[in-house]
Design an enzyme around this catalytic site. Sequence first.
Site, mmCIF file in Angstrom:
data_model
loop_
_atom_site.group_PDB
_atom_site.id
_atom_site.type_symbol
_atom_site.label_atom_id
_atom_site.label_comp_id
_atom_site.label_asym_id
_atom_site.label_seq_id
_atom_site.Cartn_x
_atom_site.Cartn_y
_atom_site.Cartn_z
ATOM 1 C CB SER A 141 -1.027 -0.112 1.415
ATOM 2 O OG SER A 141 -1.398 1.211 1.509
ATOM 3 C CE1 TYR A 154 -4.243 -1.765 4.851
ATOM 4 C CE2 TYR A 154 -3.537 0.438 4.266
ATOM 5 C CZ TYR A 154 -4.088 -0.898 3.713
ATOM 6 O OH TYR A 154 -4.247 -1.056 2.550
#
Length: 295
Positions: A141, A154
């Site tokens: 990401s 995350y």
Amino acid sequence: MKDFRGKVAVITGAGSGIGRALAVELAAQGARLALSDAVEDGLEETAARCAERGAEVRTYRLDVADRAAVQAHAKAVRADFGGADLVVNNAGVTLLASITEARWDDMRWVLDVDFWGVVHGTRAFLPLLVASRGHLVNVSSMYGLTAAPAQTAYNAAKFAVRGFTEAVLQEMRVGEVPVAVSCVYPGKVRTDIFSNARTGRGLGYGGIQERFAREATTSAEQAARIILRGIRRNRVKIIVGADARRVDLFSRLLGTVYPRLTARRAHAQARRVRLEAMRTRLAAQRVRRSDHRQP
């Protein structure tokens, strides 16, 4: 991998978002598809779209956090397709919570899916990729390039995917193993990942979700095309979206300075969210008082 026609592509998290878009685009290019997701309804819709494009497609309900299930999945794909040429470890979830508010179970959930799911998929399918001289693609990401508040779990998972994938790439090269390896860094792509996020017990996370929806300018279909172009060109690092490119550039140029800038921007955004929430409450109070005064 210059041509996907006739190639067996394995995609996790194929029930929506980037996974679905990749599956549909690969179907249009003649790939054979082994698609998995933890949610069967979305997966069947993806399969139907791929079948409309004439693709051979099989679906599998899969929890990537379950190591034994992923190993069994690799065996099933080998039995159904004879092997695998392209594996995209794409399944992902997120949690919006500060480190003090995050529940332990929620943090473990993110790490189990986003990091261990990638490890499980890599380990299970690597023998098939070695046999086919195939391509491994792990999805990190933009938050594997830079850290952000309320993204502790995350960030941890996506930074770990980045380091893990780079290490696997080095091992392939040192061992002269004929497997290409890519790591994907999507920016804010229009998917359901933030709307489906678990949240902490604090306030303001709805504002983060709304802001993400406004700022997500890259469609899942655009992301899929960028990723497949990167695979065809054997890119080690595939960056998706102008925002992710900016983050990559700033984090490399600014070094230890960028966390201060990120924190300052996040603080300003949080202040705006609090002020807007206060205005909304005051407006509601005025309406209630007005209603109360009416005869």
